[in-house]
Design an enzyme around this catalytic site. Structure first.
Site, PDB file in Angstrom:
ATOM      1  N   TYR A  69       0.829  -1.205   0.000  1.00 42.93           N
ATOM      2  CA  TYR A  69       0.000   0.000   0.000  1.00 42.93           C
ATOM      3  C   TYR A  69       0.868   1.262   0.000  1.00 42.93           C
ATOM      4  O   TYR A  69       0.914   2.019   0.972  1.00 42.93           O
ATOM      5  CB  TYR A  69      -0.986  -0.031   1.171  1.00 42.93           C
ATOM      6  CG  TYR A  69      -2.038  -1.092   0.957  1.00 42.93           C
ATOM      7  CD1 TYR A  69      -3.220  -0.808   0.283  1.00 42.93           C
ATOM      8  CD2 TYR A  69      -1.816  -2.406   1.373  1.00 42.93           C
ATOM      9  CE1 TYR A  69      -4.163  -1.791   0.043  1.00 42.93           C
ATOM     10  CE2 TYR A  69      -2.749  -3.403   1.131  1.00 42.93           C
ATOM     11  CZ  TYR A  69      -3.918  -3.086   0.473  1.00 42.93           C
ATOM     12  OH  TYR A  69      -4.846  -4.066   0.225  1.00 42.93           O
ATOM     13  N   HIS A  79       1.772   2.644  -6.676  1.00 48.78           N
ATOM     14  CA  HIS A  79       2.711   2.329  -7.753  1.00 48.78           C
ATOM     15  C   HIS A  79       1.929   1.889  -8.983  1.00 48.78           C
ATOM     16  O   HIS A  79       0.783   1.448  -8.883  1.00 48.78           O
ATOM     17  CB  HIS A  79       3.688   1.236  -7.305  1.00 48.78           C
ATOM     18  CG  HIS A  79       3.020   0.028  -6.764  1.00 48.78           C
ATOM     19  ND1 HIS A  79       2.617  -0.071  -5.453  1.00 48.78           N
ATOM     20  CD2 HIS A  79       2.619  -1.113  -7.368  1.00 48.78           C
ATOM     21  CE1 HIS A  79       2.031  -1.229  -5.274  1.00 48.78           C
ATOM     22  NE2 HIS A  79       2.007  -1.881  -6.420  1.00 48.78           N
TER      23      HIS A  79
HETATM   24  P1  M7G Z   1       1.510  -4.991  -6.109  1.00 49.75           P
HETATM   25  O1  M7G Z   1       0.372  -4.691  -7.006  1.00 49.75           O
HETATM   26  O2  M7G Z   1       1.526  -4.280  -4.797  1.00 49.75           O
HETATM   27  O3  M7G Z   1       1.631  -6.517  -5.774  1.00 49.75           O
HETATM   28  O4  M7G Z   1       2.810  -4.650  -6.928  1.00 49.75           O
HETATM   29  P2  M7G Z   1       1.832  -7.819  -6.621  1.00 49.75           P
HETATM   30  O5  M7G Z   1       3.196  -8.337  -6.176  1.00 49.75           O
HETATM   31  O6  M7G Z   1       0.742  -8.707  -6.133  1.00 49.75           O
HETATM   32  O7  M7G Z   1       1.775  -7.489  -8.057  1.00 49.75           O
HETATM   33  C1  M7G Z   1       4.066  -4.539  -6.350  1.00 49.75           C
HETATM   34  C2  M7G Z   1       5.058  -4.670  -7.490  1.00 49.75           C
HETATM   35  O8  M7G Z   1       6.359  -4.433  -6.982  1.00 49.75           O
HETATM   36  C3  M7G Z   1       5.055  -6.084  -8.063  1.00 49.75           C
HETATM   37  O9  M7G Z   1       4.967  -6.037  -9.473  1.00 49.75           O
HETATM   38  C4  M7G Z   1       6.349  -6.681  -7.541  1.00 49.75           C
HETATM   39  O10 M7G Z   1       6.922  -7.625  -8.436  1.00 49.75           O
HETATM   40  C5  M7G Z   1       7.231  -5.459  -7.403  1.00 49.75           C
HETATM   41  N1  M7G Z   1       8.250  -5.624  -6.364  1.00 49.75           N
HETATM   42  C6  M7G Z   1       8.090  -6.185  -5.147  1.00 49.75           C
HETATM   43  N2  M7G Z   1       9.254  -6.115  -4.466  1.00 49.75           N
HETATM   44  C7  M7G Z   1       9.445  -6.625  -3.114  1.00 49.75           C
HETATM   45  C8  M7G Z   1      10.177  -5.495  -5.264  1.00 49.75           C
HETATM   46  C9  M7G Z   1      11.532  -5.153  -5.091  1.00 49.75           C
HETATM   47  O11 M7G Z   1      12.180  -5.375  -4.057  1.00 49.75           O
HETATM   48  N3  M7G Z   1      12.120  -4.495  -6.150  1.00 49.75           N
HETATM   49  C10 M7G Z   1      11.439  -4.237  -7.330  1.00 49.75           C
HETATM   50  N4  M7G Z   1      12.103  -3.619  -8.305  1.00 49.75           N
HETATM   51  N5  M7G Z   1      10.156  -4.565  -7.496  1.00 49.75           N
HETATM   52  C11 M7G Z   1       9.521  -5.192  -6.473  1.00 49.75           C
END
Ligand code: M7G
Length: 306
Positions: free
Chosen positions: A238, A241
């Site tokens: 939350y 992004h």
């Molecule tokens: P979300 O919609 O909150 O969750 O997106 P989701 O994982 O269910 O899609 C968060 C986005 O941040 C996702 O596309 C993750 O792959 C990306 N993400 C998460 N982490 C922990 C990292 C990170 O450490 N580095 C990067 N570059 N991306 C991340």
């Protein structure tokens, strides 16, 4: 030794959390030095340079069917190339384990009341450390060399960088744009006031996708583009992004109805109705292991008793 190398050496397998045989993505739960560790293993696509000679590297060929002009079999193609992307979450929390666990999923219709009474208290209960990775990026403490754009203005700025889900192949481009303003939690936080920010994110991502990956896009909204920009509702994190994925990725993770909201539509909705995301009902798919699911069920049961 890298952290990944050390983890793999010490990883003690416990169980398979999920195994998607179509996407060839597997999540494993194990222990490293007594703490929970999630490993994900994903088979990579063939490297472009190997493709012309693939047919010459087939071992253990086993014919299966021959029928008229059709036929198929199985083989083992051994190439001297990396073939798997390996990721870890360590130490993994109970929430991570639940997220990647195979489970039944449900569609929930979140009215503004459900948001106030169920979702917002859930968001407030999430420990602040859960988005430490976001803060690290925003403060230039992690993934610094991967950042493609960073406007550090605390209210109107944002950062764009490759998403963790991107395997680096051009046709599966996956970027993420993260706003600097920590008050913006999700779609529900957006009002007409944020339209300029969202439009700047859109045009910056269009420029980056074009410059970095040669993908067609243009600030002119009528111009066809080769990627999609969307927000998740519910997101896992939350802190607002936006996801940017190449359209060549036919079935990108998280681009389904019940999860993805196109940025263009979000901007349009806000232009038409400044408080759209405070008034609208938003439906989303959620796994039964997600804490929001149990909170929602408890809330519904209470309502039904009244
Ligand atoms: P979300 O919609 O909150 O969750 O997106 P989701 O994982 O269910 O899609 C968060 C986005 O941040 C996702 O596309 C993750 O792959 C990306 N993400 C998460 N982490 C922990 C990292 C990170 O450490 N580095 C990067 N570059 N991306 C991340």
């Amino acid at each position: 030794m890298s952290t990944l190398e050390t983890l793999l050496k010490d990883f003690v397998f416990e169980r398979v959390l999920s195994h998607n045989t179509r996407t060839k993505l597997i999540y494993l739960l194990g222990r490293v030095k007594g703490e929970a560790c999630i490993l994900s293993l994903e088979k990579l696509a063939y490297d472009d340079t190997s493709i012309p000679t693939l047919s010459q590297h087939v071992n253990k060929l086993k014919d299966e069917v021959e029928n008229n002009i059709y036929g198929w079999g199985l083989g083992n193609i051994q190439l001297d190339k990396v073939n798997t992307q390996i990721k870890y979450i360590y130490p993994a929390t109970e929430l991570h384990i639940r997220k990647y666990q195979e489970q039944a999923r449900y569609m929930i219709r979140e009215t503004p009341t459900v948001y106030t009474q169920v979702t917002k208290p859930y968001i407030d209960s999430i420990p602040a450390e859960r988005i430490d990775w976001v803060r690290n990026i925003l403060q230039g403490k992690a993934e610094v060399d991967r950042v493609l754009y960073h406007d550090k203005d605390p209210k109107h700025g944002f950062v764009v960088l490759p998403d963790m889900k991107w395997d680096g192949q051009p046709d599966s481009m996956y970027l993420v744009a993260i706003v600097m303003n920590p008050d913006l939690l999700s779609l529900r936080s957006l009002t007409a006031e944020h339209i300029p920010l969202l439009k700047r994110i859109r045009s910056t991502c269009q420029r980056i996708a074009k410059e970095q990956q040669g993908l067609t896009g243009n600030d002119d909204t009528l111009y066809p583009q080769e990627f999609r920009l969307f927000l998740h509702y519910q997101p896992s994190y939350y802190h607002l992004h936006i996801h940017i994925t190449a359209l060549t990725m036919q079935d990108p993770p998280g681009a389904m109805a019940g999860q993805a909201h196109l940025l263009d539509t979000v901007i349009d909705n806000l232009e038409l109705y400044p408080d759209y995301y405070q008034k609208a009902s938003l439906s989303y798919v959620i796994g039964e292991q997600h804490p929001l699911y149990s909170s929602y069920k408890t809330w519904v049961e209470q309502i039904e008793q009244i």
